[in-house]
Design a protein around this motif. Structure first.
Motif, PDB file in Angstrom:
ATOM      1  N   MET A   1      38.044   9.455 100.220  1.00 58.19           N
ATOM      2  CA  MET A   1      37.645   8.523  99.366  1.00 58.19           C
ATOM      3  C   MET A   1      36.312   8.751  98.235  1.00 58.19           C
ATOM      4  O   MET A   1      36.258   8.348  97.240  1.00 58.19           O
ATOM      5  CB  MET A   1      37.941   7.224  99.770  1.00 58.19           C
ATOM      6  N   ARG A   2      35.292   8.943  99.278  1.00 62.11           N
ATOM      7  CA  ARG A   2      34.141   9.066  98.633  1.00 62.11           C
ATOM      8  C   ARG A   2      34.093  10.275  97.656  1.00 62.11           C
ATOM      9  O   ARG A   2      33.255  10.114  96.732  1.00 62.11           O
ATOM     10  CB  ARG A   2      32.976   9.495  99.841  1.00 62.11           C
ATOM     11  N   LEU A   3      34.439  11.431  98.044  1.00 64.63           N
ATOM     12  CA  LEU A   3      34.566  12.568  96.885  1.00 64.63           C
ATOM     13  C   LEU A   3      35.247  12.015  95.730  1.00 64.63           C
ATOM     14  O   LEU A   3      35.017  12.424  94.708  1.00 64.63           O
ATOM     15  CB  LEU A   3      35.360  13.838  97.689  1.00 64.63           C
ATOM     16  N   CYS A   4      36.456  11.326  95.867  1.00 64.46           N
ATOM     17  CA  CYS A   4      37.416  10.717  94.758  1.00 64.46           C
ATOM     18  C   CYS A   4      36.190  10.078  93.851  1.00 64.46           C
ATOM     19  O   CYS A   4      36.342  10.106  92.709  1.00 64.46           O
ATOM     20  CB  CYS A   4      38.472   9.937  95.379  1.00 64.46           C
ATOM     21  N   LEU A   5      35.440   9.214  94.413  1.00 63.41           N
ATOM     22  CA  LEU A   5      34.737   8.054  93.626  1.00 63.41           C
ATOM     23  C   LEU A   5      33.468   9.125  92.990  1.00 63.41           C
ATOM     24  O   LEU A   5      33.124   8.808  91.562  1.00 63.41           O
ATOM     25  CB  LEU A   5      34.114   7.248  94.588  1.00 63.41           C
ATOM     26  N   VAL A   6      33.039  10.106  93.479  1.00 64.53           N
ATOM     27  CA  VAL A   6      31.988  11.057  93.074  1.00 64.53           C
ATOM     28  C   VAL A   6      32.636  11.715  91.901  1.00 64.53           C
ATOM     29  O   VAL A   6      31.759  11.696  90.894  1.00 64.53           O
ATOM     30  CB  VAL A   6      31.400  12.087  94.264  1.00 64.53           C
ATOM     31  N   LEU A   7      33.865  12.373  91.889  1.00 66.11           N
ATOM     32  CA  LEU A   7      34.368  13.069  90.904  1.00 66.11           C
ATOM     33  C   LEU A   7      34.625  12.251  89.594  1.00 66.11           C
ATOM     34  O   LEU A   7      34.170  12.753  88.550  1.00 66.11           O
ATOM     35  CB  LEU A   7      35.716  13.864  91.431  1.00 66.11           C
ATOM     36  N   ILE A   8      34.999  10.857  89.833  1.00 61.20           N
ATOM     37  CA  ILE A   8      35.323  10.131  88.847  1.00 61.20           C
ATOM     38  C   ILE A   8      33.948   9.446  88.095  1.00 61.20           C
ATOM     39  O   ILE A   8      33.877   9.556  86.974  1.00 61.20           O
ATOM     40  CB  ILE A   8      35.882   8.792  89.194  1.00 61.20           C
ATOM     41  N   ALA A   9      32.980   9.391  88.945  1.00 57.99           N
ATOM     42  CA  ALA A   9      31.514   8.907  88.628  1.00 57.99           C
ATOM     43  C   ALA A   9      30.851  10.068  87.766  1.00 57.99           C
ATOM     44  O   ALA A   9      30.316   9.705  86.654  1.00 57.99           O
ATOM     45  CB  ALA A   9      30.685   8.571  89.573  1.00 57.99           C
ATOM     46  N   ALA A  10      31.142  11.275  88.221  1.00 53.29           N
ATOM     47  CA  ALA A  10      30.543  12.475  87.675  1.00 53.29           C
ATOM     48  C   ALA A  10      31.448  12.539  86.144  1.00 53.29           C
ATOM     49  O   ALA A  10      30.405  13.033  85.287  1.00 53.29           O
ATOM     50  CB  ALA A  10      30.655  13.545  88.470  1.00 53.29           C
ATOM     51  N   GLY A  11      32.570  12.534  86.120  1.00 56.26           N
ATOM     52  CA  GLY A  11      33.157  12.652  84.817  1.00 56.26           C
ATOM     53  C   GLY A  11      32.818  11.566  83.881  1.00 56.26           C
ATOM     54  O   GLY A  11      32.763  12.045  82.643  1.00 56.26           O
ATOM     55  N   VAL A  12      32.801  10.480  84.508  1.00 53.49           N
ATOM     56  CA  VAL A  12      32.260   9.414  83.464  1.00 53.49           C
ATOM     57  C   VAL A  12      30.875   9.590  83.046  1.00 53.49           C
ATOM     58  O   VAL A  12      30.703   9.617  81.674  1.00 53.49           O
ATOM     59  CB  VAL A  12      32.139   8.250  84.069  1.00 53.49           C
ATOM     60  N   LEU A  14      29.240  12.683  82.726  1.00 53.30           N
ATOM     61  CA  LEU A  14      29.417  13.871  81.656  1.00 53.30           C
ATOM     62  C   LEU A  14      29.984  13.313  80.381  1.00 53.30           C
ATOM     63  O   LEU A  14      29.502  13.764  79.131  1.00 53.30           O
ATOM     64  CB  LEU A  14      30.399  14.896  82.077  1.00 53.30           C
ATOM     65  N   ARG A  15      31.091  12.360  80.156  1.00 52.37           N
ATOM     66  CA  ARG A  15      31.308  12.040  78.966  1.00 52.37           C
ATOM     67  C   ARG A  15      30.467  11.103  78.210  1.00 52.37           C
ATOM     68  O   ARG A  15      30.622  10.970  76.850  1.00 52.37           O
ATOM     69  CB  ARG A  15      32.689  11.014  79.226  1.00 52.37           C
ATOM     70  N   ASN A  44      27.665  19.581  67.258  1.00 52.65           N
ATOM     71  CA  ASN A  44      27.249  20.863  68.348  1.00 52.65           C
ATOM     72  C   ASN A  44      28.449  21.195  68.975  1.00 52.65           C
ATOM     73  O   ASN A  44      29.432  20.448  68.795  1.00 52.65           O
ATOM     74  CB  ASN A  44      26.219  20.243  69.147  1.00 52.65           C
ATOM     75  N   ASN A  45      28.441  22.182  69.773  1.00 57.71           N
ATOM     76  CA  ASN A  45      29.373  22.625  70.433  1.00 57.71           C
ATOM     77  C   ASN A  45      29.347  22.412  72.075  1.00 57.71           C
ATOM     78  O   ASN A  45      30.194  22.492  72.943  1.00 57.71           O
ATOM     79  CB  ASN A  45      29.502  24.221  70.595  1.00 57.71           C
ATOM     80  N   LEU A  46      28.180  21.928  72.551  1.00 58.12           N
ATOM     81  CA  LEU A  46      27.818  21.720  73.881  1.00 58.12           C
ATOM     82  C   LEU A  46      28.584  20.269  74.513  1.00 58.12           C
ATOM     83  O   LEU A  46      29.167  20.017  75.460  1.00 58.12           O
ATOM     84  CB  LEU A  46      26.406  21.651  74.178  1.00 58.12           C
ATOM     85  N   THR A  47      28.067  19.227  73.645  1.00 62.41           N
ATOM     86  CA  THR A  47      28.456  17.996  74.153  1.00 62.41           C
ATOM     87  C   THR A  47      29.829  17.688  74.244  1.00 62.41           C
ATOM     88  O   THR A  47      30.496  17.209  75.117  1.00 62.41           O
ATOM     89  CB  THR A  47      27.779  16.762  73.277  1.00 62.41           C
ATOM     90  N   PRO A  48      30.823  18.226  73.313  1.00 58.82           N
ATOM     91  CA  PRO A  48      32.249  18.181  73.264  1.00 58.82           C
ATOM     92  C   PRO A  48      32.847  18.890  74.585  1.00 58.82           C
ATOM     93  O   PRO A  48      33.664  18.544  75.040  1.00 58.82           O
ATOM     94  CB  PRO A  48      32.537  18.829  71.888  1.00 58.82           C
ATOM     95  N   LEU A  49      32.129  19.912  74.856  1.00 53.89           N
ATOM     96  CA  LEU A  49      32.536  20.745  76.234  1.00 53.89           C
ATOM     97  C   LEU A  49      32.305  19.840  77.419  1.00 53.89           C
ATOM     98  O   LEU A  49      32.970  19.507  78.321  1.00 53.89           O
ATOM     99  CB  LEU A  49      31.849  22.197  76.115  1.00 53.89           C
ATOM    100  N   ILE A  53      35.002  18.319  80.076  1.00 57.88           N
ATOM    101  CA  ILE A  53      35.054  18.821  81.489  1.00 57.88           C
ATOM    102  C   ILE A  53      35.087  17.281  81.970  1.00 57.88           C
ATOM    103  O   ILE A  53      35.699  17.190  83.451  1.00 57.88           O
ATOM    104  CB  ILE A  53      33.695  19.426  81.686  1.00 57.88           C
ATOM    105  N   GLY A  54      34.362  16.350  81.777  1.00 59.94           N
ATOM    106  CA  GLY A  54      34.404  15.092  82.320  1.00 59.94           C
ATOM    107  C   GLY A  54      35.594  14.515  82.394  1.00 59.94           C
ATOM    108  O   GLY A  54      36.096  13.874  83.389  1.00 59.94           O
ATOM    109  N   GLN A  55      36.430  14.674  81.542  1.00 59.46           N
ATOM    110  CA  GLN A  55      37.772  14.201  81.429  1.00 59.46           C
ATOM    111  C   GLN A  55      38.598  14.651  82.702  1.00 59.46           C
ATOM    112  O   GLN A  55      39.271  14.240  83.491  1.00 59.46           O
ATOM    113  CB  GLN A  55      38.719  14.577  80.256  1.00 59.46           C
ATOM    114  N   TRP A  56      38.688  16.123  82.767  1.00 60.00           N
ATOM    115  CA  TRP A  56      39.238  16.933  83.714  1.00 60.00           C
ATOM    116  C   TRP A  56      38.558  16.384  85.057  1.00 60.00           C
ATOM    117  O   TRP A  56      39.376  16.582  86.281  1.00 60.00           O
ATOM    118  CB  TRP A  56      39.358  18.267  83.659  1.00 60.00           C
ATOM    119  N   LEU A  57      37.170  16.053  85.327  1.00 64.68           N
ATOM    120  CA  LEU A  57      36.550  15.897  86.554  1.00 64.68           C
ATOM    121  C   LEU A  57      37.487  14.518  87.005  1.00 64.68           C
ATOM    122  O   LEU A  57      37.635  14.226  88.250  1.00 64.68           O
ATOM    123  CB  LEU A  57      35.150  15.641  86.499  1.00 64.68           C
TER     124      LEU A  57
END
Length: 348
Positions: A1-12, A14-15, A44-49, A53-57
């Protein structure tokens, strides 16, 4: 569960990089030229990337959650469907060439992060259908491919209330499911790279969250829930069946055939923008008036434009509603010949 929350938070997190970058010095309201100038300086090309990535995380985080019981699986199905809808809308701006700085980056980002994993048609095909066929001909019978899609869903003149109701949820009906699967099969048949991507994605979901993630985090969202969200988003783009036909400047023309959902309800507008009408889709009128505008600047542009002629308070509930207007337009009053719409039902 902790990793789940970490991934979701990291994705948010990055977005938010893309959001923050384009928010700098953004005015609350401004004319088109000023906003386009600001957009060109920010593109730019970086922030869309990072955004993609954040969506898929976040999706990977939801896959981890899916194995934690029936409720978690149901939440995962809805959350992933929303992310798929977000990916579709982000790639929509790649189609218009304003997601990233270069044409190549728009193509690669749209294909790699959205069109391949969702088994959508190639980006150039979507560009031709959407930019060249739909935008100049929105709501025009026999020309607009989006209106043809609604006609195929049985949203036609003379529809009964039962037929109309079923058409609203068509992706969830047996006919709709068959149509979704046929479209995916057709796309995969002509694209080995998409087939490999889909298989890899299914394998990744299974590896991360087991059978629950594969079923509730991939198959159910892709085959049922995401198509339904996309269908609803299409319904609220235009006054499809009784547009006010106009000539003149783009904003004036689009104000006659577009609508703006929840103009007076900030809570529902915000909730809608975070779920099934993301990345500027709630502001489709402003987008239709100026398709080259990135979603970050559509609210500011919308405040500068006169309002469209139809501003419903709800999709199904409230007054007026999108569904109510569509049904009224498809069932003209007695004495009105087929294909005509009663003048009293036509807002201007």
């Amino acid at each position: 569960m902790r990793l789940c929350l970490v991934l979701i938070a990291a994705g948010v997190a990055l977005r938010q990089v893309d959001r923050a970058h384009f928010a700098r010095k953004r005015p609350r309201t401004a004319p088109t030229a000023d906003l386009i100038s600001l957009q060109r300086r920010r593109v730019n090309n970086l922030t869309p990337l990072l955004l993609l990535i954040g969506q898929w995380l976040q999706i990977a985080g939801w896959w981890l959650l899916a194995a934690h019981g029936p409720l978690a699986a149901a939440v995962t199905a809805v959350a992933v469907a929303v992310h798929f809808r977000h990916l579709q809308e982000i790639s929509h701006f790649a189609v218009h060439g304003v997601l990233a700085r270069t044409a190549r980056a728009n193509l690669l980002l749209g294909e790699v992060f959205a069109h391949h994993p969702l088994a959508l048609a190639p980006l150039p095909v979507r560009r031709r259908r959407h930019v060249h066929d739909h935008h100049p001909n929105a709501t025009v019978v026999g020309t607009d491919p989006n209106l043809a899609e609604l006609h195929e869903a049985s949203l036609r003149q003379g529809a009964t209330r039962v037929a109309f109701t079923m058409a609203l949820i068509r992706p969830l009906t047996p006919r709709g499911i068959r149509s979704t699967m046929a479209g995916i099969v057709k796309t995969l048949r002509h694209s080995p790279s998409r087939t490999i991507t889909i298989l890899a994605l299914a394998g990744g979901a299974f590896a991360i969250g087991g059978p629950a993630a594969l079923i509730w985090g991939f198959l159910v969202p892709r085959l049922l829930l995401y198509p339904q969200l996309a269908h609803l988003s299409l319904l609220v783009e235009h006054t499809w069946f009784d547009p006010a036909v106009r000539t003149g400047p783009a904003a004036y023309v689009e104000a006659g055939r577009c609508l703006r959902l929840y103009p007076r309800n900030r809570f529902l507008a915000a909730l809608t923008a975070m779920t099934w009408l993301p990345y500027g889709d709630l502001h489709h009128y402003a987008h239709s008036a100026h398709p080259g505008m990135r979603w970050n600047y559509l609210p500011a542009l919308e405040r500068h434009l006169p309002p469209p002629h139809f501003t419903p308070n709800g999709l199904l509930l409230g007054s007026p509603t999108v569904a109510g207007r569509h049904f009224s337009a498809l069932t003209p009053a007695p004495g009105i010949s087929g294909g005509e719409t009663a003048p009293t039902r036509r807002a201007t």
